[in-house]
Write an enzyme that holds these catalytic residues in place. Sequence first.
Site, short mmCIF file in Angstrom:
data_model
loop_
_atom_site.label_atom_id
_atom_site.label_comp_id
_atom_site.label_asym_id
_atom_site.label_seq_id
_atom_site.Cartn_x
_atom_site.Cartn_y
_atom_site.Cartn_z
N ALA A 56 0.85 -1.18 0.00
CA ALA A 56 0.00 0.00 0.00
C ALA A 56 0.89 1.24 0.00
O ALA A 56 2.08 1.17 0.30
CB ALA A 56 -0.92 -0.01 1.21
N GLY A 84 0.13 -5.13 0.69
CA GLY A 84 -1.07 -5.19 -0.14
C GLY A 84 -0.87 -5.96 -1.43
O GLY A 84 -1.82 -6.50 -1.99
N GLU A 98 -1.29 -9.53 -0.52
CA GLU A 98 -2.72 -9.73 -0.27
C GLU A 98 -3.51 -9.77 -1.58
O GLU A 98 -4.46 -10.56 -1.71
CB GLU A 98 -3.23 -8.61 0.65
CG GLU A 98 -2.70 -8.75 2.08
CD GLU A 98 -2.89 -7.50 2.92
OE1 GLU A 98 -3.44 -7.62 4.02
OE2 GLU A 98 -2.48 -6.41 2.47
N GLU A 138 4.05 -5.40 7.30
CA GLU A 138 3.32 -4.33 7.98
C GLU A 138 3.80 -4.09 9.41
O GLU A 138 3.82 -2.94 9.87
CB GLU A 138 1.81 -4.65 7.99
CG GLU A 138 1.13 -4.46 6.64
CD GLU A 138 1.17 -5.69 5.76
OE1 GLU A 138 0.47 -5.72 4.74
OE2 GLU A 138 1.92 -6.65 6.09
#
Length: 258
Positions: free
Chosen positions: A64, A109, A112, A132
């Site tokens: 992200a 992300g 993911e 993260e």
Amino acid sequence: MENVICNVNGKLAEVIINRPKALNALNSQTIKELGEVIDDLSSNKEVKVVIITGSGDKSFVAGADIKEMRDLNAMEGRALGRLAQKVFSNIEHMPQTVIAAVNGYALGGGCELASACDMRLASKKAKFGQPEVTLGITPGFAGTQRLPRLIGKGLAKEIIFTGDMIDVEEAYRIGLVNKVYDPDELMDKAREMANKIASRGTVAVSLAKAAINDGLNMDTESAYKYEADIFGLCFSTEDQKEGMTAFIEKRKADFKGC
């Protein structure tokens, strides 16, 4: 679309996350654009298989966008997580098969997003991880839920708790990656697999996807009954009649997707 490219060629669609200067990091605009593309493709009866990849040769999606996330408050952070979770869930449950062609970093992300696809093909340069915790946050785009379901709870906890990257050989060993290819052949191999899947019974592939995804969230007996219902439903389709007739007649089936 500013950050997402979609190319449709017959039965195949290629979706490219296109922020190469940011290593294809997912900001909110990119997530929204990806969601719009996925919604459009989901209703496209001609498209049978979708390939998702990143632009350039360095990164699939490096995570992200940290610059955007840094100053979010709790409610804004939650809203960003829910936005991405919805888009990724739509990818997971769209009727078409979705292949992630991971051409470089798939972190946070990006890991993911790849995990939400039906399968992951990767180049030898690919690296995976959920870093993260090194930023003081948890995975928020369903990483704590999909990764354990893909590779098991213990390995998922190790990857998430340490924040370490793993190389493609380790990703393949633990079952996160289906196939590994040289970087210059990755997309050709992804298209080859996509074309093979697109040549199979369209309704059957879509129903098999639903049976696997939904059945994993049921108790075993309910899942068995669900599979039997889906199996029976196949016998109401023209694809079933064509597939079995073609087998008996020793010819290649010509599936119409109905």
